[in-house]
Scaffold this motif. Structure first.
Motif, PDB file in Angstrom:
ATOM      1  N   ASP A 281      80.731 -41.714  70.841  1.00 37.80           N
ATOM      2  CA  ASP A 281      79.312 -42.006  70.607  1.00 37.80           C
ATOM      3  C   ASP A 281      79.095 -43.370  69.960  1.00 37.80           C
ATOM      4  O   ASP A 281      77.955 -43.754  69.683  1.00 37.80           O
ATOM      5  N   GLN A 282      80.190 -44.102  69.711  1.00 37.94           N
ATOM      6  CA  GLN A 282      80.124 -45.471  69.171  1.00 37.94           C
ATOM      7  C   GLN A 282      79.484 -45.534  67.780  1.00 37.94           C
ATOM      8  O   GLN A 282      79.036 -46.602  67.346  1.00 37.94           O
ATOM      9  N   SER A 283      79.434 -44.414  67.059  1.00 37.01           N
ATOM     10  CA  SER A 283      78.780 -44.404  65.743  1.00 37.01           C
ATOM     11  C   SER A 283      79.661 -44.996  64.646  1.00 37.01           C
ATOM     12  O   SER A 283      79.156 -45.449  63.616  1.00 37.01           O
ATOM     13  N   ILE A 284      80.972 -45.002  64.852  1.00 41.46           N
ATOM     14  CA  ILE A 284      81.896 -45.542  63.854  1.00 41.46           C
ATOM     15  C   ILE A 284      82.137 -47.012  64.162  1.00 41.46           C
ATOM     16  O   ILE A 284      82.599 -47.361  65.248  1.00 41.46           O
ATOM     17  N   LYS A 285      81.828 -47.874  63.205  1.00 32.65           N
ATOM     18  CA  LYS A 285      81.907 -49.315  63.406  1.00 32.65           C
ATOM     19  C   LYS A 285      83.086 -49.917  62.631  1.00 32.65           C
ATOM     20  O   LYS A 285      83.484 -49.376  61.589  1.00 32.65           O
ATOM     21  N   PRO A 286      83.634 -51.030  63.127  1.00 38.07           N
ATOM     22  CA  PRO A 286      84.702 -51.716  62.387  1.00 38.07           C
ATOM     23  C   PRO A 286      84.241 -52.108  60.985  1.00 38.07           C
ATOM     24  O   PRO A 286      83.083 -52.481  60.771  1.00 38.07           O
ATOM     25  N   ASN A 287      85.168 -51.995  60.018  1.00 36.25           N
ATOM     26  CA  ASN A 287      84.953 -52.329  58.601  1.00 36.25           C
ATOM     27  C   ASN A 287      84.102 -51.297  57.860  1.00 36.25           C
ATOM     28  O   ASN A 287      83.746 -51.511  56.693  1.00 36.25           O
ATOM     29  N   LEU A 288      83.765 -50.181  58.523  1.00 35.35           N
ATOM     30  CA  LEU A 288      83.051 -49.096  57.842  1.00 35.35           C
ATOM     31  C   LEU A 288      84.007 -48.426  56.856  1.00 35.35           C
ATOM     32  O   LEU A 288      85.175 -48.181  57.154  1.00 35.35           O
ATOM     33  N   LEU A 289      83.508 -48.135  55.645  1.00 34.39           N
ATOM     34  CA  LEU A 289      84.331 -47.488  54.620  1.00 34.39           C
ATOM     35  C   LEU A 289      84.436 -45.992  54.889  1.00 34.39           C
ATOM     36  O   LEU A 289      83.464 -45.350  55.304  1.00 34.39           O
ATOM     37  N   ALA A 290      85.625 -45.439  54.632  1.00 35.14           N
ATOM     38  CA  ALA A 290      85.872 -44.008  54.846  1.00 35.14           C
ATOM     39  C   ALA A 290      86.555 -43.417  53.624  1.00 35.14           C
ATOM     40  O   ALA A 290      87.451 -44.031  53.041  1.00 35.14           O
ATOM     41  N   ASP A 291      86.109 -42.226  53.221  1.00 33.41           N
ATOM     42  CA  ASP A 291      86.763 -41.471  52.149  1.00 33.41           C
ATOM     43  C   ASP A 291      87.761 -40.510  52.800  1.00 33.41           C
ATOM     44  O   ASP A 291      87.376 -39.653  53.602  1.00 33.41           O
ATOM     45  N   LEU A 292      89.030 -40.667  52.436  1.00 31.38           N
ATOM     46  CA  LEU A 292      90.096 -39.881  53.056  1.00 31.38           C
ATOM     47  C   LEU A 292      90.625 -38.830  52.087  1.00 31.38           C
ATOM     48  O   LEU A 292      90.780 -39.087  50.884  1.00 31.38           O
ATOM     49  N   LYS A 293      90.926 -37.644  52.640  1.00 24.59           N
ATOM     50  CA  LYS A 293      91.567 -36.583  51.877  1.00 24.59           C
ATOM     51  C   LYS A 293      92.837 -36.172  52.615  1.00 24.59           C
ATOM     52  O   LYS A 293      92.767 -35.619  53.715  1.00 24.59           O
ATOM     53  N   PHE A 294      93.999 -36.458  52.009  1.00 18.17           N
ATOM     54  CA  PHE A 294      95.292 -36.102  52.591  1.00 18.17           C
ATOM     55  C   PHE A 294      95.784 -34.804  51.956  1.00 18.17           C
ATOM     56  O   PHE A 294      95.887 -34.701  50.725  1.00 18.17           O
ATOM     57  N   LEU A 295      96.091 -33.807  52.776  1.00 21.17           N
ATOM     58  CA  LEU A 295      96.588 -32.530  52.270  1.00 21.17           C
ATOM     59  C   LEU A 295      98.012 -32.694  51.742  1.00 21.17           C
ATOM     60  O   LEU A 295      98.914 -33.088  52.481  1.00 21.17           O
ATOM     61  N   ASP A 296      98.222 -32.417  50.432  1.00 22.57           N
ATOM     62  CA  ASP A 296      99.569 -32.535  49.857  1.00 22.57           C
ATOM     63  C   ASP A 296     100.107 -31.215  49.320  1.00 22.57           C
ATOM     64  O   ASP A 296     101.258 -31.121  48.922  1.00 22.57           O
ATOM     65  N   PHE A 297      99.253 -30.157  49.303  1.00 24.06           N
ATOM     66  CA  PHE A 297      99.715 -28.843  48.825  1.00 24.06           C
ATOM     67  C   PHE A 297      98.883 -27.765  49.495  1.00 24.06           C
ATOM     68  O   PHE A 297      97.659 -27.866  49.578  1.00 24.06           O
ATOM     69  N   LYS A 298      99.571 -26.714  49.971  1.00 23.83           N
ATOM     70  CA  LYS A 298      98.891 -25.589  50.609  1.00 23.83           C
ATOM     71  C   LYS A 298      99.673 -24.321  50.324  1.00 23.83           C
ATOM     72  O   LYS A 298     100.895 -24.293  50.475  1.00 23.83           O
ATOM     73  N   ALA A 299      98.974 -23.269  49.875  1.00 26.55           N
ATOM     74  CA  ALA A 299      99.655 -22.011  49.567  1.00 26.55           C
ATOM     75  C   ALA A 299      98.660 -20.863  49.642  1.00 26.55           C
ATOM     76  O   ALA A 299      97.461 -21.038  49.390  1.00 26.55           O
ATOM     77  N   ASP A 300      99.150 -19.686  50.000  1.00 29.66           N
ATOM     78  CA  ASP A 300      98.348 -18.463  50.007  1.00 29.66           C
ATOM     79  C   ASP A 300      98.592 -17.719  48.699  1.00 29.66           C
ATOM     80  O   ASP A 300      99.735 -17.528  48.290  1.00 29.66           O
ATOM     81  N   GLY A 301      97.498 -17.292  48.047  1.00 29.49           N
ATOM     82  CA  GLY A 301      97.650 -16.579  46.789  1.00 29.49           C
ATOM     83  C   GLY A 301      96.325 -16.402  46.087  1.00 29.49           C
ATOM     84  O   GLY A 301      95.263 -16.422  46.703  1.00 29.49           O
ATOM     85  N   ILE A 302      96.392 -16.258  44.770  1.00 27.20           N
ATOM     86  CA  ILE A 302      95.211 -15.964  43.956  1.00 27.20           C
ATOM     87  C   ILE A 302      94.518 -17.268  43.555  1.00 27.20           C
ATOM     88  O   ILE A 302      95.153 -18.192  43.055  1.00 27.20           O
ATOM     89  N   ILE A 303      93.196 -17.306  43.783  1.00 33.99           N
ATOM     90  CA  ILE A 303      92.388 -18.477  43.454  1.00 33.99           C
ATOM     91  C   ILE A 303      91.252 -18.035  42.542  1.00 33.99           C
ATOM     92  O   ILE A 303      90.553 -17.063  42.832  1.00 33.99           O
ATOM     93  N   ILE A 304      91.070 -18.753  41.427  1.00 33.70           N
ATOM     94  CA  ILE A 304      90.012 -18.424  40.471  1.00 33.70           C
ATOM     95  C   ILE A 304      89.243 -19.691  40.114  1.00 33.70           C
ATOM     96  O   ILE A 304      89.764 -20.806  40.270  1.00 33.70           O
TER      97      ILE A 304
END
Length: 377
Positions: A281-304
């Protein structure tokens, strides 16, 4: 009653402690601090025992009202957050190989063009005149050479005349070919299909190889490039799950790392990462800033919720849970291992079971062993 007793015990303890505190060495002061903490804990335990007895004997006592939260079992994800910049391989400024005056501009800004299409024509009249002149000479030289060749094949004439005619013909052919190449370079051709983003000169202006003529873009495929500190080398790999957020255009995409740099920049101790993105769709332009999230930990268990995790004087993380017996709800202190925390959620690897019930609202006002009332709302 509880607050009055606690206040009385605290004041009594502070008065007695003030009598004992005197100027000492740093080590002695730390020892005194530790002693005071243990005295406070001991008094709190005694107070809790008294409170529990009062609750049983005094039917008019008002119980602390709390709310509870069941333990959540799910998939916990932790991300590294950094910033990147959009780039495009097909984002170029076309420059002429030879200088010349702009004779004609065949496209407009914003126009789609195809590979091989002529975009701009530079003035080439002098080159064409030279080609015409050389072609006339080449015709004569070709005729002379052919006659000399026929005579030479009949052993008539000298070899030198034959070779001179041949050399003259070949020299003119090379000159014509060279001028034709120069004439082709006076045409600015699109090297790939894309969009004309900007046209720099106007018709009649003089250009040279140092001045760009047209900026040509193809944004069907772009990529985000980011510098990542070397600390994350063990966890960031090719194929790592990534969330790409473009806050300026309110667009979020799921992607994976396409390429990991093999060079550590000595200036900022970082390596480059590349994430390829589709951009139909050509919506992303050169030099546009992007916030990146890289997954570094993943686990199944208890979350509070992280807001419910507290820490005692020994540095232990804990939460309060409810133990129900004979219709009474008693506060229990659970020491936990908070493995990771992200986005106001904590992954608990030890200390809680799936059937536990955590104290939610009121968790900061209760004590272990205290009998409480649960608000169902």
């Amino acid at each position: 009653m509880k607050k009055i007793i606690a206040l009385f015990l605290t004041i009594t303890l502070l008065i007695s402690c003030n009598k004992e505190v005197k100027k000492s060495s740093l080590e002695e002061l730390y020892n005194q601090k530790t002693t005071l903490i243990y005295k406070i804990d001991s008094l709190n335990n005694e107070l809790n025992i008294i409170e529990k007895q009062i609750s049983k004997l005094d039917p008019t006592k008002k119980l602390q009202i709390i709310t509870t939260l069941p333990v959540k079992n799910g998939t916990f994800k932790h991300y590294i957050e950094i910033q990147g910049v959009v780039k495009a391989d097909k984002n170029i400024e076309i420059r002429p190989e030879l200088g010349g005056t702009v004779k004609a501009i065949y496209v407009k800004e914003g126009q789609k063009v195809t590979s091989g299409q002529t975009l701009v024509q530079l003035e080439d009249a002098s080159i064409k005149n030279s080609i015409a002149e050389l072609n006339t000479q080449l015709t004569l030289a070709t005729t002379t050479f052919e006659r000399q060749e026929r005579l030479w094949n009949q052993k008539i004439g000298s070899e030198m005349q034959y070779l001179q005619a041949k050399a003259q013909k070949e020299s003119l052919e090379n000159n014509v070919a060279s001028l034709n190449t120069q004439a082709r370079k006076m045409k600015i051709i699109a090297p790939f299909s894309g969009i004309v983003d900007e046209i720099f000169p106007k018709k009649g202006e003089l250009t040279n190889p140092q001045i760009p003529i047209i900026r040509l873009l193809n944004l069907d495929k772009v990529y985000v490039e980011a510098d990542v500190t070397e600390t994350y080398l063990p966890v960031i790999k090719k194929g790592t799950e990534t969330i790409v957020n473009f806050p300026s255009i309110h667009k979020v995409m799921n992607a994976k790392i396409t390429q990991i740099g093999n060079y550590i920049n000595p200036d900022n101790r970082s390596f480059k990462t590349k994430i390829n993105l589709s951009n139909k769709d050509q919506s992303i332009k050169p030099n546009l800033l992007a916030d990146l999230k890289f997954l570094d930990f993943k686990a199944d268990g208890i979350i509070i919720p992280s807001t419910l995790v507290q820490q005692d004087q020994n540095g232990n993380n804990y939460v309060f849970t409810i133990q129900t017996k004979n219709g009474e709800h008693t506060i229990v202190k659970n020491i936990i291992t908070a493995a990771k925390e992200y986005n106001n959620e904590t992954y608990v690897s030890e200390g809680l079971a799936i059937n536990d019930t955590i104290v939610n609202k009121g968790s900061r006002q209760v004590q272990p062993g205290e009998i409480v009332k649960i608000n169902a709302n």
